[in-house]
Design a protein around this motif. Structure first.
Motif, PDB file in Angstrom:
ATOM      1  N   VAL A 204       0.841  -1.206   0.000  1.00 53.49           N
ATOM      2  CA  VAL A 204       0.000   0.000   0.000  1.00 53.49           C
ATOM      3  C   VAL A 204       0.876   1.256   0.000  1.00 53.49           C
ATOM      4  N   LEU A 205       1.942   1.236   0.798  1.00 50.35           N
ATOM      5  CA  LEU A 205       2.842   2.389   0.841  1.00 50.35           C
ATOM      6  C   LEU A 205       3.556   2.585  -0.491  1.00 50.35           C
ATOM      7  N   ILE A 206       3.979   1.492  -1.133  1.00 52.69           N
ATOM      8  CA  ILE A 206       4.627   1.596  -2.440  1.00 52.69           C
ATOM      9  C   ILE A 206       3.641   2.134  -3.473  1.00 52.69           C
ATOM     10  N   TYR A 207       2.393   1.679  -3.405  1.00 53.51           N
ATOM     11  CA  TYR A 207       1.361   2.207  -4.304  1.00 53.51           C
ATOM     12  C   TYR A 207       1.194   3.714  -4.091  1.00 53.51           C
TER      13      TYR A 207
ATOM     14  N   LYS B 118      -2.874   2.793  12.122  1.00 58.10           N
ATOM     15  CA  LYS B 118      -2.460   1.954  13.245  1.00 58.10           C
ATOM     16  C   LYS B 118      -1.184   1.190  12.907  1.00 58.10           C
ATOM     17  N   ALA B 119      -1.096   0.686  11.679  1.00 53.80           N
ATOM     18  CA  ALA B 119       0.107  -0.031  11.248  1.00 53.80           C
ATOM     19  C   ALA B 119       1.307   0.903  11.210  1.00 53.80           C
ATOM     20  N   ASN B 120       1.113   2.130  10.710  1.00 50.40           N
ATOM     21  CA  ASN B 120       2.199   3.109  10.682  1.00 50.40           C
ATOM     22  C   ASN B 120       2.693   3.455  12.077  1.00 50.40           C
ATOM     23  N   GLU B 121       1.785   3.439  13.027  1.00 50.72           N
ATOM     24  CA  GLU B 121       2.131   3.838  14.389  1.00 50.72           C
ATOM     25  C   GLU B 121       2.814   2.724  15.168  1.00 50.72           C
ATOM     26  N   GLN B 122       2.410   1.457  14.936  1.00 43.09           N
ATOM     27  CA  GLN B 122       2.847   0.367  15.803  1.00 43.09           C
ATOM     28  C   GLN B 122       3.912  -0.542  15.187  1.00 43.09           C
TER      29      GLN B 122
ATOM     30  N   PHE C 170       4.249  17.059  14.872  1.00 42.85           N
ATOM     31  CA  PHE C 170       5.232  15.996  15.098  1.00 42.85           C
ATOM     32  C   PHE C 170       5.947  16.301  16.418  1.00 42.85           C
ATOM     33  N   TRP C 171       5.257  16.033  17.518  1.00 45.32           N
ATOM     34  CA  TRP C 171       5.683  16.450  18.847  1.00 45.32           C
ATOM     35  C   TRP C 171       6.980  15.784  19.314  1.00 45.32           C
ATOM     36  N   TRP C 172       7.334  14.674  18.726  1.00 53.77           N
ATOM     37  CA  TRP C 172       8.501  13.915  19.162  1.00 53.77           C
ATOM     38  C   TRP C 172       9.812  14.465  18.602  1.00 53.77           C
ATOM     39  N   THR C 173       9.726  15.379  17.626  1.00 54.37           N
ATOM     40  CA  THR C 173      10.951  15.947  17.050  1.00 54.37           C
ATOM     41  C   THR C 173      11.526  17.002  17.989  1.00 54.37           C
ATOM     42  N   LYS C 174      12.817  17.287  17.811  1.00 60.14           N
ATOM     43  CA  LYS C 174      13.503  18.286  18.627  1.00 60.14           C
ATOM     44  C   LYS C 174      13.938  19.453  17.756  1.00 60.14           C
ATOM     45  N   LEU C 175      14.010  20.615  18.397  1.00 62.19           N
ATOM     46  CA  LEU C 175      14.393  21.822  17.672  1.00 62.19           C
ATOM     47  C   LEU C 175      15.869  21.797  17.305  1.00 62.19           C
ATOM     48  N   HIS C 176      16.155  22.265  16.086  1.00 66.20           N
ATOM     49  CA  HIS C 176      17.530  22.398  15.613  1.00 66.20           C
ATOM     50  C   HIS C 176      17.609  23.666  14.779  1.00 66.20           C
ATOM     51  N   HIS C 177      18.334  24.660  15.289  1.00 71.69           N
ATOM     52  CA  HIS C 177      18.393  25.970  14.656  1.00 71.69           C
ATOM     53  C   HIS C 177      16.995  26.575  14.495  1.00 71.69           C
ATOM     54  N   GLY C 178      16.170  26.387  15.510  1.00 66.96           N
ATOM     55  CA  GLY C 178      14.833  26.970  15.492  1.00 66.96           C
ATOM     56  C   GLY C 178      13.814  26.196  14.695  1.00 66.96           C
ATOM     57  N   LYS C 179      14.199  25.036  14.126  1.00 69.55           N
ATOM     58  CA  LYS C 179      13.282  24.230  13.322  1.00 69.55           C
ATOM     59  C   LYS C 179      13.291  22.796  13.834  1.00 69.55           C
ATOM     60  N   SER C 180      12.193  22.093  13.598  1.00 66.82           N
ATOM     61  CA  SER C 180      12.118  20.678  13.957  1.00 66.82           C
ATOM     62  C   SER C 180      12.064  19.842  12.686  1.00 66.82           C
ATOM     63  N   GLY C 181      12.531  18.601  12.794  1.00 64.65           N
ATOM     64  CA  GLY C 181      12.513  17.738  11.616  1.00 64.65           C
ATOM     65  C   GLY C 181      13.357  16.499  11.819  1.00 64.65           C
ATOM     66  N   VAL C 182      13.583  15.780  10.733  1.00 63.03           N
ATOM     67  CA  VAL C 182      14.430  14.593  10.740  1.00 63.03           C
ATOM     68  C   VAL C 182      15.464  14.721   9.632  1.00 63.03           C
TER      69      VAL C 182
ATOM     70  N   ALA D 164       5.786   6.303  11.878  1.00 63.57           N
ATOM     71  CA  ALA D 164       5.135   6.568  10.592  1.00 63.57           C
ATOM     72  C   ALA D 164       6.071   7.298   9.640  1.00 63.57           C
ATOM     73  N   VAL D 165       6.811   8.265  10.160  1.00 54.96           N
ATOM     74  CA  VAL D 165       7.739   9.036   9.329  1.00 54.96           C
ATOM     75  C   VAL D 165       8.859   8.136   8.814  1.00 54.96           C
ATOM     76  N   LYS D 166       9.462   7.348   9.707  1.00 55.64           N
ATOM     77  CA  LYS D 166      10.566   6.475   9.303  1.00 55.64           C
ATOM     78  C   LYS D 166      10.106   5.429   8.300  1.00 55.64           C
ATOM     79  N   ILE D 167       8.950   4.808   8.546  1.00 59.89           N
ATOM     80  CA  ILE D 167       8.442   3.771   7.644  1.00 59.89           C
ATOM     81  C   ILE D 167       8.192   4.344   6.256  1.00 59.89           C
ATOM     82  N   GLN D 168       7.631   5.553   6.188  1.00 59.07           N
ATOM     83  CA  GLN D 168       7.326   6.138   4.881  1.00 59.07           C
ATOM     84  C   GLN D 168       8.598   6.515   4.125  1.00 59.07           C
ATOM     85  N   VAL D 169       9.608   7.028   4.833  1.00 61.56           N
ATOM     86  CA  VAL D 169      10.860   7.381   4.165  1.00 61.56           C
ATOM     87  C   VAL D 169      11.541   6.131   3.625  1.00 61.56           C
ATOM     88  N   TYR D 170      11.566   5.057   4.425  1.00 59.80           N
ATOM     89  CA  TYR D 170      12.184   3.813   3.954  1.00 59.80           C
ATOM     90  C   TYR D 170      11.381   3.197   2.813  1.00 59.80           C
TER      91      TYR D 170
END
Length: 399
Positions: free
Chosen positions: A44-47, A86-90, A138-150, A319-325
């Motif tokens: 589904v993600l590849i689609y 739910k699958a993306n989260e768990q 995306f509450w789990w991210t941390k600030l870096h130079h005033g911005k959050s992300g991965v 969810a973010v990591k799974i989608q990037v991979y």
């Protein structure tokens, strides 16, 4: 009328399912799962990547009219917003990470690489790209130079135009902190930008028996061991010296002599300073190797333009990591199909054809060959038209 398989089903046949099943068993990915398995989740993600779906709602809505075809497409009994989110989260992202690395190895094996490359060694460019995220969502991210992300740290195979290693970290992680996770190969070249001017990590590369080319981050404290007195204004090389670091920390972290090359770029009117542990290659080749570092930047640009790694189907870290991979897996999948069936087409052209043909029933090879012929004809038309315009530009007073 062709009554065979869907284009998407034929595309997914290039995926090694047995390798994925081994990873699912390794991390208990299907534990307590009744219908929507890890394999269904991946397809589904590849689609979503191939069809360029912008959001979870967009993905589920686009699939709703084809519910009776889910079994043939490999999506399982049902695809809903609830079971997908739910699958993306768990689900364990390590399943999708290691599978992406598996697809990377397969794609690299099938690629023949650049012919007549100026150096016989393997050449890799390492860099990272930051995907900015909203901190309130995306509450789990941390600030870096005033911005959050991965950050997506990628080792790019320059000759094969394919990533060979990728890892995702928080944006607050400095680039040089990931260097110890790179799988170094003996006699291979690794090209780094100034952010990776870490003498401790560079010495580890030298101990492995690999070579590096890195741009100077700031003026280093050193003494000249040998000055080759080489200056070539035609090529831009201003100096080529053998140095020894004398800084309080750097001399302990890198005790061996280093080669320092100063290069002047006429086009951009800028001066670059490179460090390398290779003594044999010419100074011009060192500068040219660094120029190929731009290939990893182009890869990041391609991914962000043509795949979904800026808008996500979930807000959790998983969810973010799974989608990037999944996006990296999709890139490698398209690259494999290009190598196997459409050598005259670019990766982008194959992706563009697949994105509009996923739910068509016809042989995949026939689809790509017909598109390939059309592209060749279009190129011929452009050449003919350009020649006509050139003829029209001939001044009449010369007759």
């Amino acid at each position: 009328m062709h009554k065979g398989q869907f284009i998407f089903t034929q595309v997914c046949k290039f995926l090694p399912k047995r390798a994925f099943d081994c990873l699912v068993n390794k991390y208990d990915g299907n534990k307590w799962v009744k219908s929507f398995t890890c394999w269904n989740h991946l397809l589904v993600l590849i689609y979503g990547q191939l069809s360029n779906r912008e959001s979870l709602r967009d993905l589920v809505t686009s699939l709703a009219p084809f519910r009776n075809m889910f079994h043939h497409l490999g999506f399982g009994a049902n695809v809903s917003r609830s079971n997908l989110s739910k699958a993306n989260e768990q689900r364990d992202p390590r399943i999708f990470e290691e599978y992406a690395l598996k697809l990377i190895s397969i794609a690299r094996e099938k690629r023949t690489g650049l012919k007549d490359f100026f150096i016989s060694n393997n050449v890799y460019a390492f860099d990272s790209t930051t995907i900015s995220l909203c901190l309130s969502v995306f509450w789990w991210t941390k600030l870096h130079h005033g911005k959050s992300g991965v950050k997506v740290h990628t080792l790019f195979d320059v000759k094969n135009s394919i990533p060979s290693f990728a890892i995702i970290t928080g944006a607050e992680i400095h680039d040089s902190q990931v260097m110890d996770q790179i799988p170094y190969e003996v006699d291979s070249f690794y090209i780094f930008d100034r952010a990776y001017m870490d003498t401790k990590q560079l010495y580890a590369i030298d101990k492995v028996g690999a070579f590096f080319v890195v741009r100077e981050k700031q003026r280093m404290v050193y003494e000249v061991v040998e000055d080759k007195r080489y200056n070539n204004p035609k090529t831009g090389v201003m100096s080529d010296t053998l140095i020894k670091l004398t800084g309080q920390k750097t001399k302990k972290q890198y005790s061996k002599p280093l080669r320092r090359i100063v290069f002047y770029d006429k086009e951009k009117n800028r001066t670059f300073v490179f460090y390398t542990n290779n003594i044999e290659v010419s100074a011009e080749d060192v500068a040219l190797l660094y120029k190929y570092r731009w290939s990893v930047e182009l890869f990041f640009k391609w991914m962000k333009q043509h795949l979904r790694i800026k808008e996500f189907y979930g807000t959790t870290e998983n969810a973010v990591k799974i989608q990037v991979y999944a996006a990296i897996t999709t890139y490698c999948l398209v690259s494999i199909i290009e190598t196997e069936m459409a050598e005259e087409m670019t990766t982008y052209e194959v992706l563009r054809v697949l994105s509009t043909s996923l739910l068509i029933k016809m042989p995949l090879r026939q689809l790509l060959s017909s598109c390939q012929e059309e592209l060749l004809l279009e190129n011929k038309r452009e050449i003919i038209n350009n020649n006509k315009y050139i003829q029209l530009e001939i001044p009449f007073d010369e007759w």
